[in-house]
Design an enzyme around this catalytic site. Structure first.
Site, mmCIF file in Angstrom:
data_model
loop_
_atom_site.group_PDB
_atom_site.id
_atom_site.type_symbol
_atom_site.label_atom_id
_atom_site.label_comp_id
_atom_site.label_asym_id
_atom_site.label_seq_id
_atom_site.Cartn_x
_atom_site.Cartn_y
_atom_site.Cartn_z
ATOM 1 N N GLU A 43 -21.347 -17.357 47.743
ATOM 2 C CA GLU A 43 -20.831 -16.381 48.704
ATOM 3 C C GLU A 43 -20.775 -15.040 47.999
ATOM 4 O O GLU A 43 -20.127 -14.909 46.958
ATOM 5 C CB GLU A 43 -19.446 -16.764 49.222
ATOM 6 C CG GLU A 43 -18.934 -15.761 50.256
ATOM 7 C CD GLU A 43 -17.516 -16.046 50.742
ATOM 8 O OE1 GLU A 43 -17.081 -15.373 51.685
ATOM 9 O OE2 GLU A 43 -16.843 -16.924 50.166
ATOM 10 N N ASP A 95 -21.310 -6.895 40.394
ATOM 11 C CA ASP A 95 -21.854 -6.140 41.509
ATOM 12 C C ASP A 95 -23.047 -6.908 42.062
ATOM 13 O O ASP A 95 -23.903 -7.376 41.303
ATOM 14 C CB ASP A 95 -22.289 -4.754 41.034
ATOM 15 C CG ASP A 95 -22.599 -3.813 42.182
ATOM 16 O OD1 ASP A 95 -23.374 -4.198 43.078
ATOM 17 O OD2 ASP A 95 -22.082 -2.689 42.191
ATOM 18 N N ASP A 117 -19.046 -5.172 53.535
ATOM 19 C CA ASP A 117 -18.794 -3.736 53.700
ATOM 20 C C ASP A 117 -19.901 -3.136 54.552
ATOM 21 O O ASP A 117 -21.082 -3.248 54.214
ATOM 22 C CB ASP A 117 -18.763 -3.076 52.319
ATOM 23 C CG ASP A 117 -18.260 -1.638 52.365
ATOM 24 O OD1 ASP A 117 -18.421 -0.971 53.398
ATOM 25 O OD2 ASP A 117 -17.712 -1.178 51.343
ATOM 26 N N LYS A 121 -22.313 5.167 56.543
ATOM 27 C CA LYS A 121 -23.161 6.357 56.434
ATOM 28 C C LYS A 121 -24.623 5.963 56.225
ATOM 29 O O LYS A 121 -24.921 5.063 55.440
ATOM 30 C CB LYS A 121 -22.682 7.249 55.291
ATOM 31 C CG LYS A 121 -21.290 7.829 55.523
ATOM 32 C CD LYS A 121 -20.867 8.738 54.386
ATOM 33 C CE LYS A 121 -19.471 9.312 54.653
ATOM 34 N NZ LYS A 121 -19.008 10.193 53.555
ATOM 35 N N THR A 191 -12.817 -17.033 57.523
ATOM 36 C CA THR A 191 -12.326 -16.229 56.408
ATOM 37 C C THR A 191 -11.008 -15.585 56.811
ATOM 38 O O THR A 191 -10.592 -15.642 57.977
ATOM 39 C CB THR A 191 -13.330 -15.118 56.048
ATOM 40 O OG1 THR A 191 -13.278 -14.100 57.063
ATOM 41 C CG2 THR A 191 -14.754 -15.659 55.960
#
Length: 212
Positions: A43, A95, A117, A121, A191
């Site tokens: 995940e 990351d 996320d 933009k 979740t």
């Protein structure tokens, strides 16, 4: 959203046997870190770990790795694992952009992306975990028959994902804009965010990506 710092989180993570330290050193051999060489699911962006911890408890025949960038978030998942001590669950703090430095070709059986996320933009589009740049990363580490399951409450991100996959070697299947009222809801593991958004009446979108 600004993350609250958790004092000592980095130290707890660095000392934990449930966290894979220096994961790049285990590339191609990461399954050997588990008691049994079982299928491996990951995940990416696991948050506080409710989803992957539940899966690991329900499916001892599968090995799971939860990946999280932020120590202050990962340590919450680690708290759960310290209590449960599930042998088929480990974590990596990293990351997601570096994922191909950790997992070798065809090393992963499946990928979960939950409430990622949205990076709203336009100039940040390539950072979205369902961008074509990330699909290219997944293609390298995922087995040919492997699947990517993506859930979100964000309509813009979901639509972006369905459009973006067309430019990749994957395709969208099992597409639903209201998971909890769909044929694919049976066995769904929620979740923390999913519980929160569902309680507010927000429909959950879900899609499974497979190779063309």
């Amino acid at each position: 959203m600004r993350l609250r710092n958790v004092p000592g989180s980095r130290e707890d993570i660095a000392e934990s046997s449930f966290v894979i330290q220096e994961p790049e050193k285990h590339k191609g051999k990461i399954k050997e870190l588990f008691p049994g060489r079982q299928p491996l699911f990951i995940e990416i962006g696991m948050g506080k770990g409710q989803f992957i911890t539940t899966l690991a408890r329900l499916h001892p025949e599968i090995n799971y790795i939860g990946i999280e960038k932020y120590s202050s978030v990962l340590v919450r998942a680690l708290d759960k694992q310290n209590e449960l001590e599930l042998p088929n669950l480990k974590f990596i703090r990293m990351d997601a952009e570096d994922i191909n430095n950790v997992f070798d070709e065809n090393e992963v059986d499946g990928i979960y992306l939950n409430f990622s996320d949205p990076w709203p933009k336009d100039r940040h589009a390539k950072r979205r975990l369902t961008s074509r740049q990330f699909f290219a990363r997944y293609e390298l580490l995922l087995k040919p028959e492997g699947k990517i399951q993506f859930k979100t409450d964000n309509s813009s991100l979901f639509d972006f994902s369905l459009e973006e996959v067309v430019a990749t070697n994957f395709k969208a299947t099992e597409v639903t804009y209201d998971l909890h009222n769909s044929e694919w809801n049976e066995g769904n593991v929620m979740t923390e965010y999913e519980e929160k958004f569902s309680a507010k009446g927000n429909p959950i979108k879900r899609v499974v990506f497979i190779r063309n």
